[in-house]
Enzyme design. Structure first.
Site, PDB file in Angstrom:
ATOM      1  N   ARG A   1       0.836  -1.205   0.000  1.00 53.29           N
ATOM      2  CA  ARG A   1       0.000   0.000   0.000  1.00 53.29           C
ATOM      3  C   ARG A   1       0.875   1.262   0.000  1.00 53.29           C
ATOM      4  NH1 ARG A   1      -4.968  -0.983  -0.409  1.00 53.29           N
ATOM      5  NH2 ARG A   1      -5.719   1.052   0.261  1.00 53.29           N
TER       6      ARG A   1
ATOM      7  N   HIS B   1      -4.087  -2.194  -7.959  1.00 51.81           N
ATOM      8  CA  HIS B   1      -4.977  -2.541  -6.844  1.00 51.81           C
ATOM      9  C   HIS B   1      -4.124  -3.296  -5.839  1.00 51.81           C
ATOM     10  CE1 HIS B   1      -8.308  -4.448  -4.600  1.00 51.81           C
ATOM     11  NE2 HIS B   1      -7.503  -5.501  -4.594  1.00 51.81           N
TER      12      HIS B   1
END
Length: 141
Positions: free
Chosen positions: A87, A117
């Site tokens: 992330r 993603h």
């Protein structure tokens, strides 16, 4: 530190830009191992099922349309704190707000065409990895 697995998808916009290798290099430089990978062109049904959590959101149809617009590269990543590391590498969902040097800041065009993603938590990572890599085709090394 815990060894985790997370799912990563390089979306159609980034695949079309031919930056898969540059993104993979960032995973590896951060200590993440690619333990499963495949290139696929998602069917509408697969995209709708994968993103079902967003079904009632106003952006759902556009998200599905985008995800079926071209091939994607799907990989399971493994390493210490893999979810948070991935992330951090991705950057903010909106590339205009993403920190310089993140995948989205460097390769994404918009909040919709945002290059990648990544799973957001251990529970979703387990579900997402199993969705694309059921059974025995994830290989720790």
């Amino acid at each position: 530190m815990a060894i985790e697995r997370t799912l990563s998808i390089i979306k159609p916009d980034a695949v079309a830009k031919n930056v898969i290798g540059q993104i993979y290099a960032r995973f590896e430089a951060a200590g993440l191992k690619i333990v499963a990978a495949k290139m696929v062109h998602l069917s509408r049904g697969e995209a709708e099922q994968f993103y079902a959590v967003h079904k009632e959101r106003p952006f759902f149809k556009d998200l599905v349309d985008f995800m079926v617009s071209g091939p994607v590269m799907i990989q399971a990543l493994e390493g210490e704190n893999a979810i948070a590391k991935n992330r951090d590498l991705m950057g903010a969902t909106d590339p205009k707000k993403a920190e310089k040097g993140t995948i989205r800041a460097d390769f994404a065009d918009s909040i919709d065409a945002n290059a990648v993603h990544g799973s957001d938590a251990a529970e979703t990572a387990a579900v997402e990895v199993a969705f694309f890599f059921p059974g025995m085709n994830v290989y720790s090394r």
